[in-house]
Design a protein around this motif. Sequence first.
Motif, PDB file in Angstrom:
ATOM      1  N   HIS A 129       1.001  -1.351   0.163  1.00 53.30           N
ATOM      2  CA  HIS A 129      -0.015   0.334   0.251  1.00 53.30           C
ATOM      3  C   HIS A 129       0.852   1.232   0.256  1.00 53.30           C
ATOM      4  O   HIS A 129       1.963   1.646   0.807  1.00 53.30           O
ATOM      5  CB  HIS A 129      -0.889  -0.409   1.268  1.00 53.30           C
ATOM      6  N   ASP A 130       0.543   2.673  -0.984  1.00 56.93           N
ATOM      7  CA  ASP A 130       1.119   3.461  -1.169  1.00 56.93           C
ATOM      8  C   ASP A 130       0.712   4.790  -1.309  1.00 56.93           C
ATOM      9  O   ASP A 130      -0.689   4.093  -1.463  1.00 56.93           O
ATOM     10  CB  ASP A 130       2.663   3.269  -1.999  1.00 56.93           C
ATOM     11  N   HIS A 131       1.281   6.148  -0.917  1.00 54.49           N
ATOM     12  CA  HIS A 131       0.334   6.637  -1.766  1.00 54.49           C
ATOM     13  C   HIS A 131       1.181   7.917  -2.717  1.00 54.49           C
ATOM     14  O   HIS A 131       2.691   7.985  -1.898  1.00 54.49           O
ATOM     15  CB  HIS A 131      -0.368   7.257  -0.462  1.00 54.49           C
ATOM     16  N   CYS A 132       1.138   8.563  -3.096  1.00 53.84           N
ATOM     17  CA  CYS A 132       1.430   9.893  -3.977  1.00 53.84           C
ATOM     18  C   CYS A 132       0.874  11.078  -3.979  1.00 53.84           C
ATOM     19  O   CYS A 132      -0.537  11.097  -4.300  1.00 53.84           O
ATOM     20  CB  CYS A 132       2.371   9.147  -5.014  1.00 53.84           C
ATOM     21  N   ASP A 133       1.098  12.425  -4.622  1.00 52.28           N
ATOM     22  CA  ASP A 133       0.218  13.394  -5.050  1.00 52.28           C
ATOM     23  C   ASP A 133       0.034  12.926  -6.550  1.00 52.28           C
ATOM     24  O   ASP A 133      -1.093  13.883  -6.772  1.00 52.28           O
ATOM     25  CB  ASP A 133       1.553  14.913  -4.491  1.00 52.28           C
ATOM     26  N   LEU A 134       1.073  12.506  -6.832  1.00 51.02           N
ATOM     27  CA  LEU A 134       0.543  12.544  -8.807  1.00 51.02           C
ATOM     28  C   LEU A 134       0.742  10.940  -9.012  1.00 51.02           C
ATOM     29  O   LEU A 134       2.338  10.402  -9.251  1.00 51.02           O
ATOM     30  CB  LEU A 134       1.500  14.016  -8.991  1.00 51.02           C
ATOM     31  N   LEU A 135       0.079  10.280  -9.523  1.00 58.28           N
ATOM     32  CA  LEU A 135       0.246   9.267 -10.465  1.00 58.28           C
ATOM     33  C   LEU A 135       0.411   9.336 -11.536  1.00 58.28           C
ATOM     34  O   LEU A 135      -0.621   9.862 -12.303  1.00 58.28           O
ATOM     35  CB  LEU A 135      -0.381   8.278  -9.730  1.00 58.28           C
ATOM     36  N   VAL A 136       1.696   9.322 -12.253  1.00 55.45           N
ATOM     37  CA  VAL A 136       1.837   9.548 -13.759  1.00 55.45           C
ATOM     38  C   VAL A 136       2.099   7.462 -14.871  1.00 55.45           C
ATOM     39  O   VAL A 136       2.612   6.903 -14.124  1.00 55.45           O
ATOM     40  CB  VAL A 136       3.018   9.529 -14.574  1.00 55.45           C
ATOM     41  N   ALA A 137       0.709   7.326 -15.009  1.00 57.89           N
ATOM     42  CA  ALA A 137       0.985   6.655 -16.123  1.00 57.89           C
ATOM     43  C   ALA A 137       0.989   6.446 -17.509  1.00 57.89           C
ATOM     44  O   ALA A 137       0.139   6.676 -18.324  1.00 57.89           O
ATOM     45  CB  ALA A 137      -0.746   5.653 -16.126  1.00 57.89           C
ATOM     46  N   GLY A 138       2.086   5.995 -17.318  1.00 68.36           N
ATOM     47  CA  GLY A 138       2.171   5.947 -18.969  1.00 68.36           C
ATOM     48  C   GLY A 138       4.120   6.605 -19.314  1.00 68.36           C
ATOM     49  O   GLY A 138       3.750   7.384 -18.184  1.00 68.36           O
ATOM     50  N   ARG A 187      -2.208   5.059  -3.878  1.00 67.51           N
ATOM     51  CA  ARG A 187      -3.601   6.459  -3.932  1.00 67.51           C
ATOM     52  C   ARG A 187      -3.111   7.454  -3.718  1.00 67.51           C
ATOM     53  O   ARG A 187      -1.940   7.645  -3.630  1.00 67.51           O
ATOM     54  CB  ARG A 187      -3.769   6.308  -2.257  1.00 67.51           C
ATOM     55  N   ALA A 188      -3.360   8.099  -4.891  1.00 60.92           N
ATOM     56  CA  ALA A 188      -3.168   9.093  -5.347  1.00 60.92           C
ATOM     57  C   ALA A 188      -4.076  10.249  -5.806  1.00 60.92           C
ATOM     58  O   ALA A 188      -4.995  10.099  -5.492  1.00 60.92           O
ATOM     59  CB  ALA A 188      -2.672   9.153  -6.996  1.00 60.92           C
ATOM     60  N   ARG A 189      -3.348  11.941  -5.068  1.00 62.82           N
ATOM     61  CA  ARG A 189      -4.659  13.188  -5.281  1.00 62.82           C
ATOM     62  C   ARG A 189      -4.742  12.950  -6.495  1.00 62.82           C
ATOM     63  O   ARG A 189      -6.388  13.440  -6.307  1.00 62.82           O
ATOM     64  CB  ARG A 189      -3.522  14.207  -4.284  1.00 62.82           C
ATOM     65  N   ARG A 190      -3.928  12.903  -7.501  1.00 59.22           N
ATOM     66  CA  ARG A 190      -4.033  12.996  -9.024  1.00 59.22           C
ATOM     67  C   ARG A 190      -3.480  11.966  -9.648  1.00 59.22           C
ATOM     68  O   ARG A 190      -2.692  11.339  -9.460  1.00 59.22           O
ATOM     69  CB  ARG A 190      -3.863  14.652  -9.267  1.00 59.22           C
ATOM     70  N   ILE A 191      -4.571  11.953 -10.836  1.00 67.00           N
ATOM     71  CA  ILE A 191      -3.419  10.885 -11.638  1.00 67.00           C
ATOM     72  C   ILE A 191      -3.519  10.983 -13.259  1.00 67.00           C
ATOM     73  O   ILE A 191      -5.009  11.146 -13.394  1.00 67.00           O
ATOM     74  CB  ILE A 191      -4.362   9.475 -12.032  1.00 67.00           C
ATOM     75  N   LEU A 192      -2.469  10.856 -13.737  1.00 64.76           N
ATOM     76  CA  LEU A 192      -2.290  11.423 -15.163  1.00 64.76           C
ATOM     77  C   LEU A 192      -1.846  10.914 -16.257  1.00 64.76           C
ATOM     78  O   LEU A 192      -0.671   9.891 -16.072  1.00 64.76           O
ATOM     79  CB  LEU A 192      -0.814  11.776 -14.904  1.00 64.76           C
ATOM     80  N   MET A 193      -2.915  10.302 -16.698  1.00 69.34           N
ATOM     81  CA  MET A 193      -2.937   9.515 -17.719  1.00 69.34           C
ATOM     82  C   MET A 193      -2.197   9.808 -19.019  1.00 69.34           C
ATOM     83  O   MET A 193      -2.408  10.427 -20.203  1.00 69.34           O
ATOM     84  CB  MET A 193      -4.426   8.784 -17.923  1.00 69.34           C
ATOM     85  N   ALA A 194      -0.618   9.107 -19.593  1.00 67.53           N
ATOM     86  CA  ALA A 194      -0.448   9.245 -20.767  1.00 67.53           C
ATOM     87  C   ALA A 194       0.191   7.745 -21.505  1.00 67.53           C
ATOM     88  O   ALA A 194       1.143   7.523 -21.330  1.00 67.53           O
ATOM     89  CB  ALA A 194       1.050  10.042 -19.550  1.00 67.53           C
ATOM     90  N   THR A 195      -1.366   7.414 -21.384  1.00 65.94           N
ATOM     91  CA  THR A 195      -0.610   5.551 -21.665  1.00 65.94           C
ATOM     92  C   THR A 195      -0.644   5.520 -23.965  1.00 65.94           C
ATOM     93  O   THR A 195      -0.454   4.601 -23.646  1.00 65.94           O
ATOM     94  CB  THR A 195      -1.615   5.195 -21.045  1.00 65.94           C
ATOM     95  N   GLY A 196      -0.597   6.894 -23.968  1.00 62.25           N
ATOM     96  CA  GLY A 196      -0.387   6.701 -25.147  1.00 62.25           C
ATOM     97  C   GLY A 196      -1.578   6.372 -25.767  1.00 62.25           C
ATOM     98  O   GLY A 196      -2.937   6.486 -26.036  1.00 62.25           O
ATOM     99  N   ALA A 197      -0.747   6.229 -27.310  1.00 58.77           N
ATOM    100  CA  ALA A 197      -2.447   5.092 -28.493  1.00 58.77           C
ATOM    101  C   ALA A 197      -2.010   4.328 -29.144  1.00 58.77           C
ATOM    102  O   ALA A 197      -1.412   3.845 -29.272  1.00 58.77           O
ATOM    103  CB  ALA A 197      -2.698   6.713 -29.257  1.00 58.77           C
TER     104      ALA A 197
END
Length: 930
Positions: free
Chosen positions: A164-173, A268-278
């Motif tokens: 279990h972990d947490h962060c301010d911003l999780l960047v996916a990709g 657990r992230a305060r914000r999630i940024l989805m950079a998963t491409g195309a």
Amino acid sequence: MSGTRISKGGLIDRSTLLRFRFDGRDFTGHPGDTLASALLASGVRVMGRSFKYHRPRGVWGAWFDDPNAVFNVTLKGDELPNCPATTTPLVDGMEARAVNAWPNAESDIKGGLDLFHRWLGAGFYYKTFMWPDWHLFEPSIRKMAGLGAVDGKVIEGYVADQLHDHCDLLVAGGGAAGLAAARAAAEAGQAVVLVDDHATLGGGLYQGDEPVEGEEPRQWVATQEAAIRAAGGRILSSTTVYGIYDHGLAALAEDRGFARAPRLWRMRARRILMATGAMDRPITFADNDRPGVMSLQGAAEFLGRYGVLVGRKIAVLSNNSQSTPIVAHLRAAGAEVIEADPDEGTLRALDGKRLSGVQIGGRKIDCDTILASGGLTPTVHLWRHAGGKLDWSAEKAAFVPGAAPQGMVAAGAANGTFDLDPALAEARAAALGNAPETVATGYRIKPLWPQPGAKGRQWIDFQHDVTLKDVELAARENYVSVEHLKRYTTLGMAADQGKTSNMAGLAAMAAIQGRPIPEVGTTTFRPPFVPVPMELYHGTRRGQLVNPLKRLELEAQHRQAGGAMCEYGGWLRPGWYGPDQETAIRAEVLAARQAAGVFDGSPLGKIEVMGPDAAAFVNFIYYNTISTLRPGHIRYGFMLRENGLILDDGVVARLGPDRFLISCSSSHVASVELMLESWRQDGNDPDRIFVHDTTPHWATLTLTGPKAQQIVAALDTGVDLDDFPHMTLREGQFDGAPLRIARVSFTGDASYELSLRAGKAGALWQAIMAAGAPHDLRPVGVEALSVLRAEKGFIMVGKDTDGETMPHDLGFGVPRQKKKAAFVGDRALHSDTANAPDRRQLVGLTLPEGALPLATGAHIVTTGPKPRSIGFVTSSYFSPTLNRPIALALLEHGSERMGERVTLRHMGQTATATVSAPCALDPEGERLNA
């Protein structure tokens, strides 16, 4: 020609050779390869068979977008089923075998099924096997279903960790947009976690091998990684964000190599940024499923990451501008590339033994490989997991992220920004919470969708063998919703989950209906985004850890006293004390009735509810009225489910105006806490009510019997026992620790529950045993306690109740008639079912003199030629106190049958008993204050 390794380039280590086997043949590869890239480099094109027709399949894509190449992989005797060849890293000594194929993918004996394709279209299972009886065909059909085989062997040591972990911003990709966003946020002071499913970051930057902000792709990626770490950011490579859930929870699957189990991160992230491409989507044309027909983007990945040229003479069919840099990269690597407009005529892949060319209208192009690109589709699965909406972009001919879920933002190709420089700017702005500048896009596309009525077998779902004609058939049979289409044809199911098939399928349905694509909509994307091992979900919960046995603080003392440790409700507790069970239980019951007994009640729930709204909340939770309970007093009550059925019974003590202590059954603590939390968050202000399970922190020892008060008085507790009525609570101290003493009884005799910090339990036990020695005190186990409570007619929820029992069935009918405040289950208690005249009610059963105890579960039956069950025995014991058997039962019209003789049957044996009141001992309750 079907593939070759070029002499330089890629991210592999050519200095080291890895050996592996596929379908019984020996091959080699290099560190950094996947199984698919190593096989392509060795000239293997057929890597699998389709699910239904067993048609030969080669890889379509180079990563998670490939639905075709799925292997069972063995390494050092351990086997994993259903490993995608494109995402499984190559390890020396691997043995891989294509699933759904025998004896191998190249020569599958079931390939003959394709000859019957005319009769095996969508829905043929439903139509063909209903007559004369589905069950005649079901075993064979189920045997043929599925892909990989599981041998039943549990891999030793393959236990997934769960973190279990947490962060301010999780960047996916971890492509260009993800790296730029993570660096900008980390350097701005945010706690950043960047997650990418490749071992080497960079996403699609290697496909065209073009400079990024003046740097070669590898160097630019290394620069960003170093900057992120220097700013305190964390990077999780070989890790996939496979699901987004409520309240910013992201599920991450970390692949730690074949020899080690994956690791599950709950982030657990305060914000999630989805950079998963195309993803590059297929072009639908006749025989487009042939091995050698591949994604243009996939071919670029194989070249850029693995140094594999997928063909020497390549025909590129593309309707968009992304093909330009890729074609240049392929030509630079030595391939002959012919570019063709897929819209200039009817398309068909040509082959004999191997792919030989493509026909466009009346023109034939000789080639060994066809690279198709129908346009880029943003990878929006995570966006939809979180509840985000999609908008249709006519300019990009794709669905792009629309209304955003709370705390989530998309950037780069995942947001429909396919050009590199605008994507970088957009990602950096999004990471800092700023709106990016609008920049004109250089991406161009000429829409190209499936054409209903086109000739030939045109494949939409490669894995499940769904063709354009199957979609047309579904529409004719009125399966026009995309969700119905998915289920009728199996389009987009299994590992694909719509990655390659979704757009083509819904576009075909839109064309058939004459409607715009956005009006048809998309199917629902659900986690997991990619297949994940089952081990990931249960983690260490295997063997004895599936439901870990709970241990008492005083286990050593109980064993020393001769306690027989048995499992009760998930707790290891003393059942009795002594070598002979029957003798010990009798002695313990008599000691508790005639002198004093002590039993360990530590597992009883101790859940505290506090806060400004606690009183109203507890009153709502309980069937009984709790709002009138005064501080320092205790009340017995029931908790109900919404359907009015009993969830638990127990006592609740009011510790103060805004603080309550709920004592529930030891085996129901988790379910009661879950119920309290659910209602706390539903219709209440959770900042005004707080629920805490303190059960593990308190040990409870209960003294019961005529001499219990004398023993408690000998302890130094600071509590006045002379003014201490039944159903009240006092607070004192023992050995310098806070102590609670509750006057409650589960035996019918005067009883004192002593609760204190668990670490002090040993000292309290020792003091009680010393103080009780002159009074013939004896430890009491769970079995004797069960007899003691049954003598009084006290119930155990789950034993003396079943899945239909309501409070008035047990004689507690007043609250449902008189309680004015709302409570859980109130409406259900006034339903027709709740008021049915034949409800089973709690009764006692008195047996004839000399009779043996009844069997628990024995049925009470009617007499006559067709007897039926009208009730059953819930508890049955021999009572040492009364020197006769006793029993409790649930019986239809029980309260009206007092004094009636009934017949019981069990395992072919018959007995008789007389219906009586549940309480067999001291019905006036005089012993409570003796």
